[in-house]
Design a protein around this motif. Sequence first.
Motif, short mmCIF file in Angstrom:
data_model
loop_
_atom_site.label_atom_id
_atom_site.label_comp_id
_atom_site.label_asym_id
_atom_site.label_seq_id
_atom_site.Cartn_x
_atom_site.Cartn_y
_atom_site.Cartn_z
N HIS A 7 -4.76 -2.89 1.72
CA HIS A 7 -4.46 -2.57 3.12
C HIS A 7 -5.32 -1.42 3.62
O HIS A 7 -5.96 -1.52 4.68
CB HIS A 7 -2.98 -2.22 3.29
CG HIS A 7 -2.66 -1.74 4.68
ND1 HIS A 7 -2.53 -0.40 4.98
CD2 HIS A 7 -2.50 -2.40 5.85
CE1 HIS A 7 -2.27 -0.27 6.26
NE2 HIS A 7 -2.25 -1.46 6.82
N TYR A 61 1.72 6.15 5.49
CA TYR A 61 1.53 6.67 4.13
C TYR A 61 1.95 8.13 4.04
O TYR A 61 2.21 8.64 2.95
CB TYR A 61 0.06 6.54 3.72
CG TYR A 61 -0.39 5.12 3.45
CD1 TYR A 61 -0.52 4.65 2.15
CD2 TYR A 61 -0.69 4.25 4.49
CE1 TYR A 61 -0.94 3.35 1.90
CE2 TYR A 61 -1.10 2.96 4.26
CZ TYR A 61 -1.22 2.50 2.96
OH TYR A 61 -1.63 1.21 2.72
N GLY A 73 0.81 -1.21 0.00
CA GLY A 73 0.00 0.00 0.00
C GLY A 73 0.84 1.26 0.00
O GLY A 73 0.57 2.22 -0.74
N ALA A 81 -4.50 -1.27 -3.02
CA ALA A 81 -5.49 -0.62 -2.15
C ALA A 81 -5.97 -1.51 -1.02
O ALA A 81 -6.68 -1.06 -0.13
CB ALA A 81 -6.69 -0.18 -2.99
#
Length: 297
Positions: free
Chosen positions: A225, A250, A123, A223
């Motif tokens: 996770h 992220y 991710g 996508a």
Amino acid sequence: MEHILRPIYQERASQPETLGVILINKREGAENMTDTFDSVLLIIVKDSDTPIYSKHYMYGDAKMVMHILTEERLRKWIFIGSNKRLVDWLFHGKIMFDRNEFLFKLRSELQEFPFVGRKLKTGIQFAKLIRRYQEGKELFEDGHYLDAYNHVVASLHHLGRLSIIDSGHYPEVTVWAQVKRNDPAIYKLYEELIMSNESLEKRLELLFLAGEFLINSRTTDGAQHILETMLAQPYWTIQELHDHPELSYYSVDLEVFVEYLIEKELVQVEPVVAKNEAIFHRNYYVDRQLIESEYGL
């Protein structure tokens, strides 16, 4: 060099917060793996007020560095992939001290590459890929070909790392050697970008065409996770997503990633009336039924 550094690491090993000590010596032809130092002493501690602490030493003509790293920072770097040398050090360094087999278990974990960790790392790399690809495409459309080229090379690196992760391995410093073995198609795309005799504009144009397909084909895995994480509660504000312990990895790419997933209709927007009734807050949610059918949950 080991005997010179022994008093230093033995002192650290005697401290209860120390989890492990690894010694990495410079290898011929790979001087940059140790940042040109003759030896690196990597010490992992359970906790510290300073997540990263470094100290330099010298002995005659030899130079040495000690890095003290908290377990939290170590795992963050492993997930994000922001310190490429770290994986090499963990795999190939000599274990000098290992409290309760912490380093032995960590090495086993890295070799087995647990599924949960793989989904998170996938991710993170996919979010980085989306940002660099979109920024590169925008620059290309504005005619800034050299700037677009830099972004495209970076996006290919993220794509290469994704292919390595998908094969069940950790991306190392020599990413393209790994990609060449694991995914020749992506390696070929990279070769064509940097070695083709076509004009830069033509090379970028062809890569954006291929890149669109490659990104779309990896969206489901990339996508997974974040979508599974968002199933934990009905709605999320953007700040709640930033504050989530795993989604915080992220970092600056999170919001671009969320907007991409909205565009792909994997994340939905729920307007919520603000104090000024003419303005709405944006909350985000995922359709549980859609996600469960998509991922077989």
